[in-house]
Each structure stands twice: as structure tokens, then as C-alpha cells.
Design a protein around this motif. Structure first.
Motif, PDB file in Angstrom:
ATOM      1  N   LYS A 136     -59.732  15.795  37.850  1.00 34.27           N
ATOM      2  CA  LYS A 136     -58.308  15.690  37.529  1.00 34.27           C
ATOM      3  C   LYS A 136     -58.079  15.161  36.127  1.00 34.27           C
ATOM      4  O   LYS A 136     -57.143  15.567  35.446  1.00 34.27           O
ATOM      5  N   TYR A 137     -58.960  14.239  35.694  1.00 40.03           N
ATOM      6  CA  TYR A 137     -58.826  13.626  34.367  1.00 40.03           C
ATOM      7  C   TYR A 137     -60.128  13.820  33.587  1.00 40.03           C
ATOM      8  O   TYR A 137     -60.927  12.885  33.457  1.00 40.03           O
TER       9      TYR A 137
ATOM     10  N   ASN B 250     -62.539  10.233  38.703  1.00 41.86           N
ATOM     11  CA  ASN B 250     -61.888  11.485  39.110  1.00 41.86           C
ATOM     12  C   ASN B 250     -61.823  12.474  37.933  1.00 41.86           C
ATOM     13  O   ASN B 250     -60.755  12.892  37.488  1.00 41.86           O
TER      14      ASN B 250
ATOM     15  N   SER C 148     -63.716  11.282  42.906  1.00 42.40           N
ATOM     16  CA  SER C 148     -62.266  11.092  43.029  1.00 42.40           C
ATOM     17  C   SER C 148     -61.851   9.641  43.247  1.00 42.40           C
ATOM     18  O   SER C 148     -60.719   9.262  42.922  1.00 42.40           O
TER      19      SER C 148
END
Length: 221
Positions: A127-128, A124, A120
Motif C-alpha cells: 500500500k505504501y 505495508n 501489512s
């Protein structure tokens, strides 16, 4: 001749045979058109050189392409490349050889580097999970090149870590039997995409903000 066709007049047999052949040819042609410009995700790879700061170490990273296409010569809607960020791996033997780094990295060190890189605080990837290059145009440019090679200027928008920026790069293209091999490179700064370069020990050990990215892509002709 099959029993079913034995009782059919010859002229109708020829018509049926011609129709089947034409249908097959049209189908094959459509498939070839669809495949043109498609990136071979099995053989295409992306490599990244990560420099060091302080007492840190240089790293070589390899990643895969999830999907994409590149239409060389197109002045608009030239394609899109989707990078699978979850596949990024640091300091494999292949990556270090490609970048030109000597020596090997232990499995435990690779594990730690990958955890930091994918976590993260850096990429990350939860999330991506992908990055993209939306290619606006891929126009030929004049270069003094060896026989069999040509160059294209690719303009578009590169999205990483949820941030999109304009990107321009030059691609070297070599013709193969059924594919074009595209080789290119460009640099980015992590901070331009909202990423803080990894560091520890108050900055005594870390990596550079600038990354050098190389693409080796095989594209259907």
C-alpha cells in the motif's frame, strides 16, 4: 579536411566549426546544471537501527533511494528524497556492520523478519511502497568541523506509511571529486506514523517504538 568541406571557403569552415563547438559546450553545460544536486541512487543507502524489547533481538536494516535531489544552501524548494520501501532488508552483513551489530543472522531468520517488517501489520509496502522527505530548506550552520567538512540544517516534511510530520536534521557534508557525500541521522517513533511496533508472546518479544535512521547519500556537485 573531409571532401565535403574541401570546396567550402575557409572562413565558412571556421564558422561551422565554431558553431558546432559552441553547441556542444552549451549542451554539456545544460546537462551539468540539470545533474547538480541529483542523488546517485546506485551508491546512496539508508540504514535503520531497530532496538529490542523483552527477549527480542536488535536488527539492522538497509534500504535504497528510488530518486531524489538535494540543493545544499537553498532556502526554499531544497529538494526531495524518495525512499524505496520495497527494498528494505533486515540483518544483511552490510547493514549489521554499518550499525555495529556483532554476529550474523541466518537466512531463515532474515526471511521471517523481512516478512513481518514489509507486511501489512508494519510497513505495508504494497500500500505504501515509498516514503518521502520533502525538503523545504537546506541552510548552512556553523559547526566545529574537520577540514573539508561542512554542516547543513535540513527542514521539511517526512511522509511514511501515509502519515506526514515535520522533520529537522543536521547533515554533514564532505566534498568529493564530482560529488558531495552527505551523512545524516534522525530518530522517529513508529506510532507517530500509525505503525504498531512488532511484538509477540504478549509483548515478551518485540522491537522498540523508536527507530534510528542513518542516511549516506552521494549528490552531484
Amino acid at each position: 579536411m573531409s571532401p565535403r568541406l574541401a570546396n567550402i571557403p575557409r572562413k565558412y569552415c571556421l564558422l561551422i566549426t565554431g558553431f558546432v563547438f559552441l553547441s556542444f559546450s552549451l549542451s554539456a553545460n545544460v546537462q551539468a546544471q540539470v545533474a547538480t544536486g541529483e542523488i546517485d541512487t546506485k551508491t546512496s543507502r539508508v540504514y535503520t537501527f531497530v532496538g529490542k524489547t523483552g527477549f527480542g533481538h536488535e536488527h539492522a536494516v538497509i534500504g535504497e533511494i528510488k530518486a531524489g535531489s538535494l540543493n545544499l544552501g537553498a532556502r526554499s524548494n531544497a529538494g526531495k528524497i524518495v525512499f524505496d520501501m520495497t527494498t528494505w532488508k533486515a540483518d544483511t552483513a552490510e547493514a549489521r556492520k554499518y550499525i555495529g551489530l556483532k554476529g550474523a543472522t541466518s537466512a531463515s531468520t532474515q526471511k521471517d523478519v523481512n516478512a513481518n517488517m514489509l507486511g501489512s501489520s508494519v510497513l505495508n509496502v504494497r500500500k505504501y511502497p515509498t516514503a518521502t522527505f520533502e525538503i523545504t530548506s537546506a541552510v548552512p550552520v556553523k559547526q566545529n568541523a574537520p577540514t573539508g567538512k561542512s554542516f547543513y540544517q535540513l527542514d521539511g516534511k517526512f511522509t511514511l506509511h501515509g502519515v506526514t510530520r515535520n522533520q529537522r536534521l543536521i547533515a554533514e557534508v564532505t566534498e568529493k571529486k564530482h560529488q558531495n557525500h552527505v551523512r545524516t541521522s534522525f530518530t522517529i517513533k513508529q506510532t507517530h506514523f500509525g505503525i504498531t511496533p512488532y511484538s509477540k508472546a504478549f509483548g515478551a518479544v518485540g522491537i522498540t517504538d523508536e527507530l534510528k535512521i542513518y542516511g549516506e547519500l552521494d549528490i552531484a556537485r
